[in-house]
Design a protein around this motif. Sequence first.
Motif, PDB file in Angstrom:
ATOM      1  N   ALA A 166     -36.758 -32.273  56.908  1.00  0.00           N
ATOM      2  CA  ALA A 166     -37.340 -30.046  56.529  1.00  0.00           C
ATOM      3  C   ALA A 166     -38.090 -29.864  55.058  1.00  0.00           C
ATOM      4  O   ALA A 166     -39.164 -29.027  56.080  1.00  0.00           O
ATOM      5  CB  ALA A 166     -35.374 -29.500  55.478  1.00  0.00           C
ATOM      6  N   LYS A 170     -41.180 -27.246  57.053  1.00  0.00           N
ATOM      7  CA  LYS A 170     -42.103 -26.433  55.810  1.00  0.00           C
ATOM      8  C   LYS A 170     -42.541 -26.418  55.640  1.00  0.00           C
ATOM      9  O   LYS A 170     -43.947 -25.200  55.866  1.00  0.00           O
ATOM     10  CB  LYS A 170     -40.957 -26.554  54.527  1.00  0.00           C
ATOM     11  CG  LYS A 170     -40.066 -25.965  54.241  1.00  0.00           C
ATOM     12  CD  LYS A 170     -39.331 -26.182  53.260  1.00  0.00           C
ATOM     13  CE  LYS A 170     -38.105 -25.971  52.746  1.00  0.00           C
ATOM     14  NZ  LYS A 170     -37.786 -26.592  51.328  1.00  0.00           N
ATOM     15  N   LEU A 193     -31.620 -29.596  60.536  1.00  0.00           N
ATOM     16  CA  LEU A 193     -31.228 -28.981  59.635  1.00  0.00           C
ATOM     17  C   LEU A 193     -29.815 -29.608  59.270  1.00  0.00           C
ATOM     18  O   LEU A 193     -28.825 -28.925  59.702  1.00  0.00           O
ATOM     19  CB  LEU A 193     -32.068 -28.483  59.102  1.00  0.00           C
ATOM     20  CG  LEU A 193     -33.554 -27.897  58.856  1.00  0.00           C
ATOM     21  CD1 LEU A 193     -34.029 -26.404  58.844  1.00  0.00           C
ATOM     22  CD2 LEU A 193     -34.370 -28.959  58.646  1.00  0.00           C
ATOM     23  N   SER A 194     -29.181 -29.848  57.717  1.00  0.00           N
ATOM     24  CA  SER A 194     -28.500 -28.978  57.334  1.00  0.00           C
ATOM     25  C   SER A 194     -28.399 -27.986  56.849  1.00  0.00           C
ATOM     26  O   SER A 194     -29.005 -27.396  56.996  1.00  0.00           O
ATOM     27  CB  SER A 194     -28.248 -29.761  56.142  1.00  0.00           C
ATOM     28  OG  SER A 194     -28.718 -29.277  54.547  1.00  0.00           O
ATOM     29  N   GLU A 197     -30.000 -26.620  54.248  1.00  0.00           N
ATOM     30  CA  GLU A 197     -31.364 -26.304  54.928  1.00  0.00           C
ATOM     31  C   GLU A 197     -31.606 -25.032  55.495  1.00  0.00           C
ATOM     32  O   GLU A 197     -32.747 -24.646  55.607  1.00  0.00           O
ATOM     33  CB  GLU A 197     -31.893 -27.884  55.661  1.00  0.00           C
ATOM     34  CG  GLU A 197     -31.702 -28.952  54.188  1.00  0.00           C
ATOM     35  CD  GLU A 197     -31.832 -29.903  54.451  1.00  0.00           C
ATOM     36  OE1 GLU A 197     -32.656 -30.775  54.595  1.00  0.00           O
ATOM     37  OE2 GLU A 197     -31.418 -29.887  55.983  1.00  0.00           O
ATOM     38  N   GLU A 200     -31.630 -22.378  53.527  1.00  0.00           N
ATOM     39  CA  GLU A 200     -33.211 -21.873  52.776  1.00  0.00           C
ATOM     40  C   GLU A 200     -34.400 -21.414  53.961  1.00  0.00           C
ATOM     41  O   GLU A 200     -35.116 -20.339  53.514  1.00  0.00           O
ATOM     42  CB  GLU A 200     -33.124 -23.270  52.025  1.00  0.00           C
ATOM     43  CG  GLU A 200     -34.319 -23.424  51.351  1.00  0.00           C
ATOM     44  CD  GLU A 200     -35.151 -24.600  50.453  1.00  0.00           C
ATOM     45  OE1 GLU A 200     -36.294 -24.196  50.320  1.00  0.00           O
ATOM     46  OE2 GLU A 200     -34.479 -26.042  50.939  1.00  0.00           O
ATOM     47  N   LEU A 201     -34.059 -22.211  54.790  1.00  0.00           N
ATOM     48  CA  LEU A 201     -35.699 -21.802  55.910  1.00  0.00           C
ATOM     49  C   LEU A 201     -34.714 -20.274  56.776  1.00  0.00           C
ATOM     50  O   LEU A 201     -36.099 -19.555  56.060  1.00  0.00           O
ATOM     51  CB  LEU A 201     -35.519 -23.040  57.248  1.00  0.00           C
ATOM     52  CG  LEU A 201     -36.691 -23.197  57.410  1.00  0.00           C
ATOM     53  CD1 LEU A 201     -37.716 -23.210  56.504  1.00  0.00           C
ATOM     54  CD2 LEU A 201     -36.997 -23.960  58.458  1.00  0.00           C
TER      55      LEU A 201
END
Length: 265
Positions: A166, A170, A193-194, A197, A200-201
Amino acid sequence: MSTDNESGERLTPGQQGFGPSDGVLVANDLRKEFGGLTAMDDLSFAVQEQEILGFIGPNGAGKSTTFNCVTGFYGPTGGNVWFKGEDVTGLESHEMVQKGMARTFQDFAPLSDRTVVRNVALSLAPDELLTLAGVSGETERLAEEICRRVGLGDQLEETPGELPHAGMLKLEIAKAIATNPDLMLVDEPFAGLSSGEVQELTEVLLSLRDNGMTLIVVDHNMRGLLNLIDRAFVIQFGAKIAEGPPDEITDDPKVQEAYLGGDEI
Ligand SMILES: Nc1ncnc2c1ncn2[C@@H]1O[C@H](COP(=O)(O)OP(=O)(O)OP(=O)(O)O)[C@@H](O)[C@H]1O
């Protein structure tokens, strides 16, 4: 965009033709042939300023080909690309970057012996570097600020090899932001990604839009994109099969058929 013709019939983009002022990025009848194979078949679409467009399609649909033709990695066989009203068809990728178009890569290629913040500093737009020339520490400060925007504030001095998957994503986005783009094409941002994540992204990408950027997110399916994109544009065999709000597009019979036997959309 779509206007009526003389008989009052609604015209679709391919029939009517998009023009330079129909969006921040406009593709009209964009075509790419590889030998006898037509990977992109007179594809037309327009992306509006600060829109987040999901560009979706099953394996081999022509997503990467479109992505590469728009960003100057391939020259199209036919059609036009306009960016901010200017005809940019067939320009080289570095010229697209200069004009304000950035992209991320699925194959990360950071400089492994430089820190995260140095990798971002090295991608800073030449304009920024010229403006900042001679201002001690300013380049680094700007690179740090970009790292913080994408959630890499705690990993500034790490090398890319120390980052989790991840974090590498980023970093890829931070390097693209450093070129100061108006439009960013993001290639499969959520692969591997989880759900935390992804969330968040998603917030990072939404904040880029809130700050004025236009985004095209290319993905195989819509898993993870529902909370991000404004509109989905689905292609198969290099041509559009559906377009609309993401929560409606999954029920479209043409889309379901395109994904039949494969992954879920
Ligand atoms: N450089 C190339 N030379 C020849 N054929 C190509 C080339 N690039 C892509 N193709 C072909 O063009 C078609 C579209 O491929 P493309 O990679 O654009 O699809 P995609 O939607 O990105 O697929 P995936 O989700 O699997 O990455 C495929 O049939 C592919 O084999």
